[in-house]
Motif scaffolding. Structure first.
Motif, short mmCIF file in Angstrom:
data_model
loop_
_atom_site.label_atom_id
_atom_site.label_comp_id
_atom_site.label_asym_id
_atom_site.label_seq_id
_atom_site.Cartn_x
_atom_site.Cartn_y
_atom_site.Cartn_z
N THR A 23 0.90 -1.16 -0.19
CA THR A 23 0.07 0.22 0.06
C THR A 23 0.80 1.29 -0.28
OG1 THR A 23 -0.16 -0.03 2.37
CG2 THR A 23 -1.99 -0.97 1.06
N GLY A 24 2.14 1.11 0.09
CA GLY A 24 2.99 2.24 0.32
C GLY A 24 3.02 2.90 1.70
N LEU A 25 2.28 2.26 2.56
CA LEU A 25 2.45 2.82 4.17
C LEU A 25 3.88 2.43 4.72
CD1 LEU A 25 -1.07 1.60 5.29
CD2 LEU A 25 -0.14 4.01 5.65
N ALA A 26 4.55 1.49 4.45
CA ALA A 26 5.89 1.20 4.98
C ALA A 26 6.58 2.48 4.62
CB ALA A 26 6.15 0.01 4.36
N ASP A 27 6.86 2.76 3.33
CA ASP A 27 7.44 3.84 2.84
C ASP A 27 7.11 5.19 3.52
OD1 ASP A 27 9.12 2.51 1.31
OD2 ASP A 27 8.04 2.80 -0.40
N ALA A 28 5.76 5.54 3.66
CA ALA A 28 5.56 6.65 4.23
C ALA A 28 5.72 6.78 5.77
CB ALA A 28 3.71 6.68 4.18
N ILE A 29 5.65 5.56 6.50
CA ILE A 29 5.91 5.43 7.85
C ILE A 29 7.49 5.85 7.94
CG2 ILE A 29 6.41 3.84 9.84
CD1 ILE A 29 3.86 2.55 8.95
N LEU A 30 8.40 5.36 7.27
CA LEU A 30 9.94 5.51 7.13
C LEU A 30 10.10 6.91 6.89
CD1 LEU A 30 11.37 2.36 5.41
CD2 LEU A 30 11.19 2.84 7.91
N LEU A 31 9.27 7.60 6.04
CA LEU A 31 9.56 9.06 5.59
C LEU A 31 9.26 9.87 6.85
CD1 LEU A 31 10.20 11.18 3.73
CD2 LEU A 31 7.69 10.92 2.88
N ALA A 32 7.83 9.70 7.40
CA ALA A 32 7.39 10.12 8.71
C ALA A 32 8.73 10.12 9.76
CB ALA A 32 6.34 9.73 9.14
N HIS A 33 9.11 8.88 9.96
CA HIS A 33 10.23 8.82 10.81
C HIS A 33 11.46 9.81 10.66
CE1 HIS A 33 14.06 6.70 12.48
NE2 HIS A 33 13.47 6.89 13.50
N ARG A 34 11.95 9.84 9.53
CA ARG A 34 12.84 10.75 8.95
C ARG A 34 12.63 12.54 9.22
NH1 ARG A 34 13.41 6.87 4.84
NH2 ARG A 34 12.53 8.13 3.40
N ARG A 35 11.10 12.57 9.27
CA ARG A 35 10.48 13.96 9.38
C ARG A 35 10.67 14.06 10.95
NH1 ARG A 35 6.19 12.87 6.35
NH2 ARG A 35 4.94 13.44 7.98
N GLY A 36 11.01 13.44 11.89
CA GLY A 36 10.65 13.35 13.32
C GLY A 36 9.63 13.09 13.93
N ILE A 37 8.73 12.41 13.16
CA ILE A 37 7.39 11.84 13.68
C ILE A 37 7.67 10.61 14.47
CG2 ILE A 37 5.22 11.11 13.16
CD1 ILE A 37 5.93 14.16 12.40
N PRO A 38 7.28 10.52 15.86
CA PRO A 38 7.23 9.36 16.63
C PRO A 38 6.35 8.36 16.17
CG PRO A 38 6.91 11.30 18.14
CD PRO A 38 6.64 11.83 16.62
N ILE A 39 7.07 7.10 16.23
CA ILE A 39 6.40 5.82 15.71
C ILE A 39 6.46 4.95 16.83
CG2 ILE A 39 6.66 3.97 13.98
CD1 ILE A 39 6.44 6.94 12.70
N VAL A 40 5.24 4.30 17.16
CA VAL A 40 4.96 3.16 18.10
C VAL A 40 4.49 2.04 17.74
CG1 VAL A 40 3.92 2.80 20.43
CG2 VAL A 40 4.43 5.30 19.81
N GLY A 41 5.10 0.99 18.08
CA GLY A 41 4.34 -0.34 17.42
C GLY A 41 4.03 -1.36 18.98
N ILE A 42 2.94 -1.48 19.05
CA ILE A 42 2.35 -2.54 19.91
C ILE A 42 2.08 -4.10 19.61
CG2 ILE A 42 0.46 -2.92 21.53
CD1 ILE A 42 -0.15 0.08 21.17
N CYS A 43 2.55 -4.97 20.18
CA CYS A 43 2.64 -6.31 19.86
C CYS A 43 3.24 -6.64 18.49
CB CYS A 43 1.11 -6.79 20.26
SG CYS A 43 0.99 -8.60 20.40
N GLY A 44 2.17 -7.03 17.57
CA GLY A 44 2.57 -7.19 16.24
C GLY A 44 3.14 -6.09 15.46
N GLY A 45 2.80 -4.73 15.82
CA GLY A 45 3.33 -3.48 15.34
C GLY A 45 4.62 -3.54 15.75
N TYR A 46 5.01 -3.78 16.99
CA TYR A 46 6.50 -4.14 17.44
C TYR A 46 7.21 -4.78 16.94
CZ TYR A 46 9.84 -4.64 21.41
OH TYR A 46 11.00 -4.75 21.91
N GLN A 47 6.84 -6.19 16.60
CA GLN A 47 7.49 -6.90 15.73
C GLN A 47 7.77 -6.21 14.39
OE1 GLN A 47 4.70 -10.12 15.88
NE2 GLN A 47 5.57 -10.96 17.85
N MET A 48 7.15 -5.62 13.88
CA MET A 48 7.37 -5.15 12.46
C MET A 48 8.26 -4.03 12.59
SD MET A 48 3.52 -4.71 10.95
CE MET A 48 2.10 -5.79 11.13
#
Length: 493
Positions: free
Chosen positions: A309-334
Motif C-alpha cells: 500500500t505504500g504505508l511502509a515507505d510513508a512510515i519511514l519517511l515520517a520517521h525521518r521527518r521526526g514523527i514518533p512511531i510506536v509499535g504494539i505487539c505485532g506492530g512492535y515486531q514489524m
C-alpha cells in the motif's frame, strides 16, 4: 440460577452493549450476575489472571457485573488469521489454526464444552447473562448453532431481542426475526428492545401499536436512544463510531487487514487536544503527529500489506521527518530488522525483513505468551503503575552483535513477583508487547511531549475509573428508557 439471553436481529445490533448495561444494572440491585458467550469470533481479546484468553467484550461485561474475568465466560474464541482460518481458543487456551469447514465438523464436540461450562455456572451466580451472535434465525446456520438458541434452551431461560433502528427497517427486523422462531422458542421471550434511536423519541411513540399487531404476546420493553458518550469497546475489530474521535493533533493508527486489540487506542478518547484516526493509505499519514502500529493476528501478511500500500515507505519517511512511531505487539515486531515464522504458527509462513526502526529480531514459535503483568512507567514527570497483559507468539530479542545500537527498555513490568525490562525505546521509536499501554495518562503525556504536541491535555480521571463510571451511566440509561418489569418479574419467580 436464572438465565437471560440477549439476542440481536443482526450483528452490531447492540447485544454486547445490552449485556454490559444489564449486568451493571443487576449488580447494583444486589444480584450476583455473570456474563457468558458460548462462541465468540474476534481478534480483540483479553487475558485473565490465570493466563486464559477470552473476548474483550466478555471481560468488559464481567467488570461491569463486578466479577473478575475468567475463561468460563467465553469457552470458545475464534481469532481470524486470514485465508479462511482462525486460531481456536478453548477455555482460554490456544489450540490449532482451523478452517471454517473443519471447525463445523466438530460442532457436537464443541457443544459438549459449552454445555459443561453452562453447568459450571449453575451454583456460581444468580443470573447468567448470555450474549448471542449475529442473528438467531440464520436459516442456513441454525442446525449448527452454539451461541444463540441452543444455550438458552438448555438452561430453560428467557431471551430479549434487540433491533437496530439505525440500519433501517426495524419493524421488519424484529417482526421477521420473531416469526422465524419456533413456537417453543417464542414462548421463552421476555420482550424486545429498539436500539440506537437518533432524534426525537416522540416520533416513535406509536411503535408499540404497530408491533402489537404482529407480535401481540411479546412485550415491547421500549426504545433506547443512541448515546455516543456511553459506548464501551466493541467486540468487533472496529465499529463505525470508533473510526475517528476527538479533535486536535492527529494520532494515526494503522488499520491492518488482520488488526487485533484495537481497543488499545481508546484511552486517548478521554483526552483533549487529540484526534484519533484509523488509516489505510499513505496519504492519510501526511498530517499525523504520531503514528501507531497496533496488534496483528497475521504479522507477516500485514507487514507485506504495509509495503504493497505504500504505508511502509510513508512510515519511514515520517520517521525521518521526526514523527514518533510506536509499535504494539505485532506492530512492535514489524519495527524490527527481521521476522521469522518458518512454521506459519502466527499466520503466513516465511522470513521477511522488518521496517528496521528498532534493533530487534522476532522468531515465531508455537508457544503463545498469554499473561497479565503490572506495568511500571517512570519518567521525569511521573511514575505510574497499572495492569496490562501480553498475547503473542513471537520471541523478540535485541541484536546484541550491534553494540552501537543497543537501546534501553521502554518500561518495567512485574510478573510473579519478579521485575524485568519490557519493550524497546529509541529516540523517536517505541515498541512494546503490552496491551493497555496507553491506559496510563503518564505514558500518553510522555508520547505527546516527545511529539511536541503542546495542546494535549490528559484527562483528570483514570481510564479504569472512567470505565466504572461508564457502566453505571449505561445502567442509568436502561432505567430511564426501558420498562424493566418483565425482567424483575422473571427474576422474582
Amino acid at each position: 440460577m436464572k438465565a437471560i439471553s440477549i439476542l440481536g436481529t443482526s450483528s452490531n445490533a447492540g447485544k454486547s452493549w445490552m449485556v454490559t448495561a444489564l449486568g451493571a444494572w443487576l449488580r447494583r440491585n444486589g444480584v450476583r450476575v455473570a456474563p457468558f458467550k458460548a462462541q465468540n469470533m474476534s481478534n480483540n481479546s483479553y487475558v485473565t489472571l490465570e493466563g486464559g484468553e477470552i473476548g474483550r467484550a466478555q471481560a468488559v461485561q464481567a467488570i461491569a457485573c463486578g466479577m473478575r474475568p475468567i475463561a468460563e465466560m467465553n469457552p470458545i474464541l475464534l481469532k481470524p488469521s486470514g485465508n479462511g482460518t482462525s486460531q481456536l481458543v478453548l477455555l482460554g487456551k490456544a489450540k490449532q489454526h482451523i478452517a471454517a469447514i473443519d471447525y463445523y465438523q466438530h460442532i457436537e464436540t464443541l457443544w459438549e464444552i459449552v454445555q459443561d461450562t453452562l453447568e459450571f455456572w449453575r451454583d456460581r451466580c444468580d443470573v447468567l447473562l448470555l450474549e448471542g451472535a449475529g442473528s438467531p434465525v440464520e436459516l442456513n446456520l441454525m442446525h449448527r448453532d452454539l451461541v444463540n438458541l441452543r444455550p438458552i434452551i438448555h438452561l430453560q431461560g428467557r431471551w430479549i431481542l434487540v433491533g437496530d433502528i439505525e440500519k433501517g427497517g426495524v419493524f421488519a427486523q424484529i417482526i421477521g426475526t420473531h416469526q422465524l422462531l419456533s413456537e417453543t422458542v417464542k414462548a421463552m421471550g421476555l420482550g424486545f428492545v429498539v436500539n440506537k434511536f437518533r432524534g426525537d423519541l416522540r416520533l416513535f411513540n406509536d411503535a408499540d401499536h404497530h408491533f402489537r399487531q404482529h407480535m401481540p404476546h411479546l412485550p415491547y420493553l421500549g426504545v433506547l436512544p443512541y448515546a455516543s458518550d456511553l459506548q464501551p469497546e466493541s467486540e468487533d475489530s472496529l465499529c463505525h463510531e470508533a473510526e475517528t474521535s476527538g479533535s486536535g493533533a492527529k494520532i494515526a493508527w494503522i488499520r491492518f487487514p488482520h488488526l487485533s486489540n484495537s481497543q488499545d487506542s481508546q484511552p486517548w478518547q478521554l483526552d483533549a487536544g487529540i484526534e484519533t484516526l484509523w488509516v489505510q493509505s499513505a496519504a492519510e499519514l501526511d498530517r499525523a503527529r504520531i503514528i501507531i502500529l497496533p496488534g496483528s493476528k497475521n504479522t507477516l501478511s500485514d507487514l507485506q500489506w504495509l509495503r504493497t500500500t505504500g504505508l511502509a515507505d510513508a512510515i519511514l519517511l515520517a520517521h525521518r521527518r521526526g514523527i514518533p512511531i510506536v509499535g504494539i505487539c505485532g506492530g512492535y515486531q514489524m519495527l524490527g530488522k527481521y521476522l521469522s515464522d518458518r512454521e506459519g504458527v502466527a499466520g503466513k509462513a516465511g522470513d521477511v525483513e522488518g521496517l528496521g526502526l528498532l534493533p530487534i529480531n522476532t522468531e515465531f514459535t508455537a508457544t503463545k505468551q498469554v499473561r497479565q503483568v503490572q506495568a511500571i512507567w517512570q519518567s521525569e514527570q511521573a511514575i505510574d503503575q497499572w495492569m496490562t497483559y501480553e498475547i503473542h507468539m513471537g520471541n523478540t530479542k535485541s541484536i546484541e552483535s550491534d553494540k552501537s545500537w543497543l537501546l534501553p527498555p521502554l518500561l518495567t513490568i512485574q510478573c510473579d513477583r519478579e521485575y524485568r525490562d519490557e519493550g524497546t525505546k529509541g529516540d523517536l521509536v517505541w515498541g512494546s508487547y503490552l496491551h493497555g499501554l496507553f491506559e496510563s495518562a503518564a505514558v500518553r503525556q510522555s508520547l505527546t511531549r516527545l511529539a511536541n504536541i503542546s495542546e494535549h491535555q490528559p484527562a483528570l480521571i483514570s481510564w479504569q475509573d472512567r470505565q466504572h463510571q461508564l457502566y453505571n451511566e449505561m445502567a442509568d440509561l436502561l432505567e430511564a428508557h426501558l420498562n424493566l418489569d418483565e425482567i424483575r418479574n422473571y427474576l422474582d419467580k
